[in-house]
Design a protein around this motif. Sequence first.
Motif, PDB file in Angstrom:
ATOM      1  N   LEU A   1     -16.878   4.880 -27.276  1.00  0.00           N
ATOM      2  CA  LEU A   1     -16.142   3.810 -27.945  1.00  0.00           C
ATOM      3  C   LEU A   1     -16.931   2.505 -27.834  1.00  0.00           C
ATOM      4  O   LEU A   1     -17.110   1.797 -28.826  1.00  0.00           O
ATOM      5  CB  LEU A   1     -14.748   3.645 -27.347  1.00  0.00           C
ATOM      6  CG  LEU A   1     -13.903   2.529 -27.967  1.00  0.00           C
ATOM      7  CD1 LEU A   1     -13.606   2.809 -29.439  1.00  0.00           C
ATOM      8  CD2 LEU A   1     -12.613   2.334 -27.187  1.00  0.00           C
ATOM      9  N   ALA A   2     -17.406   2.207 -26.631  1.00  0.00           N
ATOM     10  CA  ALA A   2     -18.176   0.974 -26.412  1.00  0.00           C
ATOM     11  C   ALA A   2     -19.425   0.946 -27.287  1.00  0.00           C
ATOM     12  O   ALA A   2     -19.736  -0.080 -27.901  1.00  0.00           O
ATOM     13  CB  ALA A   2     -18.542   0.839 -24.938  1.00  0.00           C
ATOM     14  N   GLN A   3     -20.114   2.069 -27.372  1.00  0.00           N
ATOM     15  CA  GLN A   3     -21.331   2.130 -28.180  1.00  0.00           C
ATOM     16  C   GLN A   3     -21.002   1.952 -29.670  1.00  0.00           C
ATOM     17  O   GLN A   3     -21.682   1.212 -30.380  1.00  0.00           O
ATOM     18  CB  GLN A   3     -22.059   3.446 -27.947  1.00  0.00           C
ATOM     19  CG  GLN A   3     -23.390   3.508 -28.661  1.00  0.00           C
ATOM     20  CD  GLN A   3     -24.167   4.783 -28.337  1.00  0.00           C
ATOM     21  OE1 GLN A   3     -23.658   5.698 -27.719  1.00  0.00           O
ATOM     22  NE2 GLN A   3     -25.412   4.819 -28.760  1.00  0.00           N
ATOM     23  N   ALA A   4     -19.942   2.603 -30.131  1.00  0.00           N
ATOM     24  CA  ALA A   4     -19.561   2.522 -31.542  1.00  0.00           C
ATOM     25  C   ALA A   4     -19.192   1.093 -31.942  1.00  0.00           C
ATOM     26  O   ALA A   4     -19.407   0.686 -33.083  1.00  0.00           O
ATOM     27  CB  ALA A   4     -18.386   3.462 -31.827  1.00  0.00           C
ATOM     28  N   LEU A   5     -18.637   0.335 -30.986  1.00  0.00           N
ATOM     29  CA  LEU A   5     -18.170  -1.028 -31.279  1.00  0.00           C
ATOM     30  C   LEU A   5     -19.137  -2.107 -30.805  1.00  0.00           C
ATOM     31  O   LEU A   5     -18.861  -3.289 -30.971  1.00  0.00           O
ATOM     32  CB  LEU A   5     -16.813  -1.259 -30.609  1.00  0.00           C
ATOM     33  CG  LEU A   5     -15.677  -0.326 -31.025  1.00  0.00           C
ATOM     34  CD1 LEU A   5     -14.472  -0.539 -30.145  1.00  0.00           C
ATOM     35  CD2 LEU A   5     -15.334  -0.528 -32.491  1.00  0.00           C
ATOM     36  N   THR A   6     -20.232  -1.696 -30.181  1.00  0.00           N
ATOM     37  CA  THR A   6     -21.141  -2.632 -29.504  1.00  0.00           C
ATOM     38  C   THR A   6     -20.324  -3.527 -28.567  1.00  0.00           C
ATOM     39  O   THR A   6     -20.459  -4.757 -28.558  1.00  0.00           O
ATOM     40  CB  THR A   6     -21.949  -3.506 -30.508  1.00  0.00           C
ATOM     41  OG1 THR A   6     -22.211  -2.764 -31.691  1.00  0.00           O
ATOM     42  CG2 THR A   6     -23.277  -3.916 -29.906  1.00  0.00           C
ATOM     43  N   ALA A   7     -19.436  -2.890 -27.825  1.00  0.00           N
ATOM     44  CA  ALA A   7     -18.520  -3.605 -26.932  1.00  0.00           C
ATOM     45  C   ALA A   7     -19.093  -3.668 -25.528  1.00  0.00           C
ATOM     46  O   ALA A   7     -19.990  -2.900 -25.172  1.00  0.00           O
ATOM     47  CB  ALA A   7     -17.173  -2.883 -26.899  1.00  0.00           C
ATOM     48  N   LYS A   8     -18.531  -4.585 -24.749  1.00  0.00           N
ATOM     49  CA  LYS A   8     -18.906  -4.642 -23.339  1.00  0.00           C
ATOM     50  C   LYS A   8     -17.662  -4.426 -22.497  1.00  0.00           C
ATOM     51  O   LYS A   8     -16.531  -4.601 -22.958  1.00  0.00           O
ATOM     52  CB  LYS A   8     -19.580  -5.955 -23.015  1.00  0.00           C
ATOM     53  CG  LYS A   8     -18.729  -7.198 -23.138  1.00  0.00           C
ATOM     54  CD  LYS A   8     -19.571  -8.405 -22.754  1.00  0.00           C
ATOM     55  CE  LYS A   8     -18.795  -9.688 -22.904  1.00  0.00           C
ATOM     56  NZ  LYS A   8     -19.594 -10.842 -22.522  1.00  0.00           N
ATOM     57  N   PHE A   9     -17.890  -4.014 -21.251  1.00  0.00           N
ATOM     58  CA  PHE A   9     -16.798  -3.809 -20.308  1.00  0.00           C
ATOM     59  C   PHE A   9     -16.702  -5.041 -19.416  1.00  0.00           C
ATOM     60  O   PHE A   9     -17.719  -5.601 -18.993  1.00  0.00           O
ATOM     61  CB  PHE A   9     -17.070  -2.577 -19.428  1.00  0.00           C
ATOM     62  CG  PHE A   9     -17.007  -1.280 -20.188  1.00  0.00           C
ATOM     63  CD1 PHE A   9     -15.794  -0.670 -20.455  1.00  0.00           C
ATOM     64  CD2 PHE A   9     -18.159  -0.672 -20.656  1.00  0.00           C
ATOM     65  CE1 PHE A   9     -15.731   0.538 -21.153  1.00  0.00           C
ATOM     66  CE2 PHE A   9     -18.123   0.538 -21.347  1.00  0.00           C
ATOM     67  CZ  PHE A   9     -16.903   1.138 -21.596  1.00  0.00           C
ATOM     68  N   ALA A  10     -15.471  -5.459 -19.122  1.00  0.00           N
ATOM     69  CA  ALA A  10     -15.267  -6.612 -18.235  1.00  0.00           C
ATOM     70  C   ALA A  10     -13.840  -6.572 -17.703  1.00  0.00           C
ATOM     71  O   ALA A  10     -12.973  -5.869 -18.244  1.00  0.00           O
ATOM     72  CB  ALA A  10     -15.496  -7.916 -18.979  1.00  0.00           C
ATOM     73  N   ASP A  11     -13.590  -7.337 -16.646  1.00  0.00           N
ATOM     74  CA  ASP A  11     -12.245  -7.485 -16.102  1.00  0.00           C
ATOM     75  C   ASP A  11     -11.537  -8.540 -16.940  1.00  0.00           C
ATOM     76  O   ASP A  11     -11.871  -9.715 -16.890  1.00  0.00           O
ATOM     77  CB  ASP A  11     -12.312  -7.916 -14.635  1.00  0.00           C
ATOM     78  CG  ASP A  11     -10.918  -8.140 -14.048  1.00  0.00           C
ATOM     79  OD1 ASP A  11      -9.919  -7.702 -14.661  1.00  0.00           O
ATOM     80  OD2 ASP A  11     -10.825  -8.775 -12.991  1.00  0.00           O
ATOM     81  N   ILE A  12     -10.546  -8.103 -17.750  1.00  0.00           N
ATOM     82  CA  ILE A  12      -9.854  -9.032 -18.650  1.00  0.00           C
ATOM     83  C   ILE A  12      -8.339  -9.007 -18.459  1.00  0.00           C
ATOM     84  O   ILE A  12      -7.604  -9.484 -19.312  1.00  0.00           O
ATOM     85  CB  ILE A  12     -10.218  -8.739 -20.125  1.00  0.00           C
ATOM     86  CG1 ILE A  12      -9.941  -7.284 -20.499  1.00  0.00           C
ATOM     87  CG2 ILE A  12     -11.661  -9.140 -20.414  1.00  0.00           C
ATOM     88  CD1 ILE A  12     -10.058  -6.974 -21.984  1.00  0.00           C
ATOM     89  N   ILE A  13      -7.866  -8.415 -17.342  1.00  0.00           N
ATOM     90  CA  ILE A  13      -6.410  -8.341 -17.145  1.00  0.00           C
ATOM     91  C   ILE A  13      -5.990  -9.116 -15.900  1.00  0.00           C
ATOM     92  O   ILE A  13      -6.810  -9.448 -15.050  1.00  0.00           O
ATOM     93  CB  ILE A  13      -5.910  -6.884 -17.071  1.00  0.00           C
ATOM     94  CG1 ILE A  13      -6.453  -6.165 -15.848  1.00  0.00           C
ATOM     95  CG2 ILE A  13      -6.260  -6.134 -18.347  1.00  0.00           C
ATOM     96  CD1 ILE A  13      -5.839  -4.785 -15.630  1.00  0.00           C
ATOM     97  N   ASP A  14      -4.680  -9.391 -15.826  1.00  0.00           N
ATOM     98  CA  ASP A  14      -4.110 -10.063 -14.654  1.00  0.00           C
ATOM     99  C   ASP A  14      -4.132  -9.149 -13.461  1.00  0.00           C
ATOM    100  O   ASP A  14      -4.078  -7.960 -13.574  1.00  0.00           O
ATOM    101  CB  ASP A  14      -2.665 -10.497 -14.926  1.00  0.00           C
ATOM    102  CG  ASP A  14      -2.627 -11.732 -15.821  1.00  0.00           C
ATOM    103  OD1 ASP A  14      -3.588 -12.522 -15.799  1.00  0.00           O
ATOM    104  OD2 ASP A  14      -1.628 -11.888 -16.534  1.00  0.00           O
TER     105      ASP A  14
END
Length: 155
Positions: A142-155
């Motif tokens: 999914l990350a590769q398909a979207l050129t996305a990055k992983f990060a801590d984004i929640i409370d």
Amino acid sequence: MTPAVNLAKKLKLDYQLHEYQHDPSAESYGLEAADKLGLPPEHVFKTLVVATESDKLAVAILPVIATLNFKKMAKAMGCKKVQMADPKVVERSSGYVLGGVSPLGQKKRLPTVIHESAQQLTTMHVSGGRRGLEIELPPAQLAQALTAKFADIID
């Protein structure tokens, strides 16, 4: 099929589709998907569209049981501030109705951040582009398909 499923096919992602009967009175589309498909809620991810201070849009993908932390999302995006995008703008930009917004196959490719917990999973579930349809796939694909990055984004 939806644009999300068509893109998954085109990119030859290792995906599976899961359908369920959507209940229009459900309070949370994501929790409904987890419940009806018998999945742990931390494996089902919601797709939120946020707007930056300069009105640019971005996508946040996080577990359905979690709450987006705007400060952490802004930091991951490299900007000062984000807020939820206007629902009409989300539908126009993505081509999907709320509750069925998939990170895959959106009309416009937006910068995307996936919550880091997904990296611990073999597969994750995201909306398939309509209410009652989920796509299961490996987080790295999914990350590769979207050129996305992983990060801590929640409370």
